[in-house]
Design an enzyme around this catalytic site. Structure first.
Site, short mmCIF file in Angstrom:
data_model
loop_
_atom_site.label_atom_id
_atom_site.label_comp_id
_atom_site.label_asym_id
_atom_site.label_seq_id
_atom_site.Cartn_x
_atom_site.Cartn_y
_atom_site.Cartn_z
N ARG A 19 -5.63 0.44 8.32
CA ARG A 19 -4.19 0.15 8.30
C ARG A 19 -3.54 0.71 9.56
NH1 ARG A 19 -3.82 2.45 2.19
NH2 ARG A 19 -4.63 0.64 1.11
N ASP B 210 0.81 -1.23 0.00
CA ASP B 210 0.00 0.00 0.00
C ASP B 210 0.84 1.28 0.00
OD1 ASP B 210 -2.24 -1.68 0.13
OD2 ASP B 210 -2.14 -1.72 2.31
N GLU B 211 1.99 1.22 -0.63
CA GLU B 211 2.87 2.38 -0.67
C GLU B 211 2.42 3.38 -1.74
OE1 GLU B 211 3.90 -0.75 -1.13
OE2 GLU B 211 5.37 -1.28 0.42
N LYS C 122 -0.72 3.98 -8.16
CA LYS C 122 -0.65 5.35 -8.67
C LYS C 122 0.61 5.56 -9.51
CE LYS C 122 0.66 9.89 -7.79
NZ LYS C 122 0.45 11.23 -7.30
N THR D 270 -7.61 -1.50 0.63
CA THR D 270 -8.44 -1.52 -0.58
C THR D 270 -9.13 -2.87 -0.75
OG1 THR D 270 -6.64 -0.21 -1.50
CG2 THR D 270 -8.33 -0.88 -3.05
N GLY E 196 -4.47 -4.63 -3.59
CA GLY E 196 -5.51 -3.64 -3.90
C GLY E 196 -4.80 -2.38 -4.34
N HIS E 197 -4.98 -2.00 -5.60
CA HIS E 197 -4.27 -0.85 -6.14
C HIS E 197 -5.28 0.20 -6.58
CE1 HIS E 197 -0.93 -3.95 -7.23
NE2 HIS E 197 -0.99 -3.70 -5.93
N THR E 198 -5.14 1.40 -6.06
CA THR E 198 -6.07 2.47 -6.40
C THR E 198 -5.42 3.41 -7.40
OG1 THR E 198 -6.98 2.31 -4.19
CG2 THR E 198 -7.53 4.30 -5.43
N LYS F 205 1.83 1.98 -5.13
CA LYS F 205 2.36 1.37 -6.37
C LYS F 205 1.42 1.61 -7.54
CE LYS F 205 2.42 -2.62 -4.26
NZ LYS F 205 2.10 -2.23 -2.88
N GLN G 38 2.11 -6.16 -3.06
CA GLN G 38 2.52 -6.24 -1.66
C GLN G 38 3.79 -5.41 -1.42
OE1 GLN G 38 1.58 -9.69 -3.11
NE2 GLN G 38 -0.39 -8.84 -2.61
N SER H 200 5.36 12.29 -4.63
CA SER H 200 3.91 12.30 -4.82
C SER H 200 3.25 13.02 -3.65
CB SER H 200 3.43 10.85 -4.93
OG SER H 200 2.03 10.79 -4.87
N VAL H 201 2.34 13.93 -3.97
CA VAL H 201 1.70 14.74 -2.92
C VAL H 201 0.17 14.65 -2.96
CG1 VAL H 201 3.63 16.35 -2.62
CG2 VAL H 201 1.94 16.79 -4.42
P1 GDP Z 1 -0.70 0.12 -3.56
O1 GDP Z 1 -1.27 -1.12 -2.99
O2 GDP Z 1 0.76 0.27 -3.31
O3 GDP Z 1 -1.05 0.32 -5.01
O4 GDP Z 1 -1.38 1.31 -2.77
P2 GDP Z 1 -2.96 1.47 -2.49
O5 GDP Z 1 -3.60 1.94 -3.74
O6 GDP Z 1 -3.51 0.28 -1.80
O7 GDP Z 1 -2.93 2.60 -1.38
C1 GDP Z 1 -2.40 3.86 -1.60
C2 GDP Z 1 -3.53 4.91 -1.40
O8 GDP Z 1 -2.97 6.20 -1.30
C3 GDP Z 1 -4.48 4.97 -2.58
O9 GDP Z 1 -5.77 5.29 -2.09
C4 GDP Z 1 -3.94 6.11 -3.42
O10 GDP Z 1 -4.95 6.77 -4.19
C5 GDP Z 1 -3.41 7.04 -2.36
N1 GDP Z 1 -2.22 7.81 -2.74
C6 GDP Z 1 -1.19 7.44 -3.56
N2 GDP Z 1 -0.23 8.40 -3.57
C7 GDP Z 1 -0.67 9.37 -2.73
C8 GDP Z 1 -0.11 10.63 -2.28
O11 GDP Z 1 0.99 11.01 -2.65
N3 GDP Z 1 -0.84 11.34 -1.39
C9 GDP Z 1 -2.07 10.95 -0.94
N4 GDP Z 1 -2.69 11.73 -0.07
N5 GDP Z 1 -2.63 9.78 -1.34
C10 GDP Z 1 -1.94 9.02 -2.21
P1 IMO Z 2 -0.87 -4.31 -2.09
O1 IMO Z 2 -0.44 -4.87 -3.42
C1 IMO Z 2 -0.93 -4.71 2.26
C2 IMO Z 2 -0.98 -8.79 3.90
C3 IMO Z 2 -2.24 -9.22 4.62
C4 IMO Z 2 -1.65 -10.17 5.66
C5 IMO Z 2 -0.52 -10.85 4.89
C6 IMO Z 2 -0.87 -12.22 4.33
O2 IMO Z 2 -2.17 -3.61 -2.12
O3 IMO Z 2 0.23 -3.52 -1.47
P2 IMO Z 2 -2.37 -13.00 2.27
O4 IMO Z 2 -3.83 -12.81 2.01
O5 IMO Z 2 -1.49 -12.40 1.23
O6 IMO Z 2 -2.02 -14.40 2.59
O7 IMO Z 2 -2.11 -12.17 3.64
O8 IMO Z 2 -0.18 -9.97 3.81
N1 IMO Z 2 -1.18 -8.29 2.52
C7 IMO Z 2 -1.12 -6.99 2.17
N2 IMO Z 2 -0.96 -5.88 2.93
N3 IMO Z 2 -1.03 -4.60 0.92
C8 IMO Z 2 -1.18 -5.70 0.14
O9 IMO Z 2 -1.15 -5.65 -1.21
C9 IMO Z 2 -1.27 -6.97 0.77
N4 IMO Z 2 -1.43 -8.23 0.32
C10 IMO Z 2 -1.36 -9.03 1.40
O10 IMO Z 2 -2.90 -8.13 5.22
O11 IMO Z 2 -1.08 -9.44 6.70
MG MG Z 3 -2.85 -1.75 -1.80
#
Ligand code: GDP
Ligand code: IMO
Ligand code: MG
Length: 423
Positions: A304, A12-13, A17, A298, A39-41, A15, A223, A412-413
């Site tokens: 989180r 959830d860093e 975006k 997501t 889960g990628h937004t 990625k 992940q 990214s902001v």
């Molecule tokens: P991923 O799993 O690494 O793709 O990340 P996620 O999509 O699960 O979570 C990142 C969340 O932060 C998403 O809701 C994005 O829309 C949001 N996001 C990404 N970059 C930024 C940023 O620089 N600032 C803010 N406020 N939100 C961001």
């Molecule tokens: P993205 O791609 C954050 C975590 C789960 C749990 C552990 C094992 O959005 O960054 P699993 O269902 O994979 O066997 O669960 O890994 N986990 C994540 N945490 N972002 C994810 O993906 C994750 N995918 C799995 O919460 O702790």
């Molecule tokens: Mg995610």
């Protein structure tokens, strides 16, 4: 040009975006591991796309590929294609390719994931998407391949070969084994196979020939590095290898072809599910990061856990991935916090260390040692260049860059495409 992107923390860093933003420069974007636990937004203008399987490059002209190292739930895949097409994004066979060797997540994997998690005295907090059990079957050579799914006869044979074993496994864990032999199961999966058949691809061949012809490829990790099945914080990890080297192994591309490895690093840290998070903040700072950063999963909607930037873990990520540059996300979320803390080391058994202990139980005992940085009050969401950042924000970025020893290339902001600039 072959670039690998991985998450440097616990997922959830941001990625999704960053991949969306970069996809315009790549002919191919390929997912190399994981499944719909991800889960990628992606936010473009007012449209928000939340995807679990389809690589985040889907909005641009790039071809998007699902590599054989992933585990794919065909129901989720069909639903994502439907959702995108409803939103006006065509997902033709020219656009999407799925490798024939991709493992299929079956309902019994999801059932087993839930049963196992319920029976664990100490929970992992999995996403209950059947990920771990689909990987077990991949390694045990008991999986259903994508190429089985799209061939009626092969699928029926495979499922009949596996049925009694799967029934036993579910029974042994106290579950209802009828899920394996349910009369509608075969029909349902044959129908899913028919829908997905046009997407069959040989991902390794496509990527290697594209590189031979001078085209560019982006490997998209899911992940984060500390959820890696080998190098992460066992047992609180996912079941695939999430680090850059595994992009080569999972996609079938030699390591000599890699040009860049980009880290996606959040300006603080979050984690969903159980496991150590030494800098976790339960007070006001944690609440600020959670609320301002909208830190909800997501995939599962879970809250989180949030904490200050953890440099020992970041250093380990740099070693695990060999990063050449960093995209630093969510800097805007730190506005209003003063001081902004960076964990620069841990205290463990009376000693100060600046690199995480390998043993997860030791990591859980680490007490962070912080360095305080001055905060800033300016809203960063409309900043369009590094020089326009407040001085204190630039100092924070520079400090992270120096301590990690890798240049920050993008900042990214905000969630929007336009809320990103080069440093
Ligand atoms: P991923 O799993 O690494 O793709 O990340 P996620 O999509 O699960 O979570 C990142 C969340 O932060 C998403 O809701 C994005 O829309 C949001 N996001 C990404 N970059 C930024 C940023 O620089 N600032 C803010 N406020 N939100 C961001
Ligand atoms: P993205 O791609 C954050 C975590 C789960 C749990 C552990 C094992 O959005 O960054 P699993 O269902 O994979 O066997 O669960 O890994 N986990 C994540 N945490 N972002 C994810 O993906 C994750 N995918 C799995 O919460 O702790
Ligand atoms: Mg995610």
């Amino acid at each position: 040009m072959f670039t690998i992107i991985t998450g440097a923390q616990f997922g959830d860093e941001g990625k999704g975006k960053v991949v969306d933003l970069m996809a315009g420069d790549y002919d191919i974007v390929a997912r190399f591991q994981g499944g719909d636990n991800a889960g990628h937004t992606v936010k473009v203008k007012d449209e928000v796309y939340k995807l679990h399987l389809i690589p985040s490059g889907f909005l641009l002209d790039s071809r998007v590929l699902i590599g054989p190292g992933t585990v794919l739930n065909p129901e989720v895949m069909v639903e994502e294609i439907r959702m995108l097409e409803e939103a006006g994004v065509q997902v033709s066979a020219k656009k999407l390719g799925i490798d024939g060797k991709t493992s299929i997540i079956m309902p019994y994997h999801i059932e087993l994931d839930g049963l196992r998690e319920a029976s664990r005295p100490e929970k992992i907090g999995t996403t209950k998407r059947g990920i771990g059990f689909a990987y077990i079957d991949k390694i045990a050579r008991d999986e259903v391949h994508f190429s089985d799914l799209i061939d009626e006869k092969r699928l029926m044979q495979r499922l009949s070969d596996l049925a009694s074993q799967k029934e036993e496994e579910i029974k042994a864990m106290g579950g209802d084994p009828t899920i394996v032999t349910e009369s509608s199961l075969v029909e349902r999966y044959i129908s899913l196979g028919r829908k997905l058949a046009p997407y069959l691809a040989d991902v390794s061949y496509e990527i290697n020939t594209a590189l031979d012809e001078g085209r560019s490829v982006l490997a998209e990790g899911a992940q984060g590095s500390h959820l890696d099945v080998i190098h992460g914080t066992q047992k609180f990890v996912t079941s695939s290898s999430t680090i850059a080297g595994s992009a080569c192994a999972y996609l079938g591309v030699g390591p000599t072809r890699v040009n860049e490895v980009l880290a996606i690093v959040k300006s603080y840290i979050t984690r969903v599910g159980a496991g150590p998070l030494p800098t976790e903040q339960e007070g006001d700072a944690g609440q600020h990061l959670h609320d301002v950063g909208h830190e909800f999963g997501t995939t599962t909607g879970r809250s989180r856990r949030c904490g200050w930037f953890d440099m020992p873990l970041a250093k380990k990520s740099v070693y695990l991935n060999g990063y050449t540059s960093i995209a630093l996300t969510k800097l805007d979320v730190l506005t209003g916090l003063d001081p902004v803390k960076i964990c620069v080391g841990y205290e463990l058994d009376g000693k100060v260390i600046d690199y995480p202990p390998e043993d997860t139980s030791k990591l859980a005992r680490c007490v962070p040692v912080y360095e305080d940085m001055d905060g800033w009050d300016t809203d960063l969401s409309s900043v369009v260049g590094y020089e326009d950042l407040p001085q204190k924000a630039r100092e924070y970025v520079k400090r992270l860059e120096n301590l990690m020893g890798v240049p920050v290339k993008y900042i990214s902001v905000g969630p929007g495409r336009e809320q990103t600039f080069m440093k």
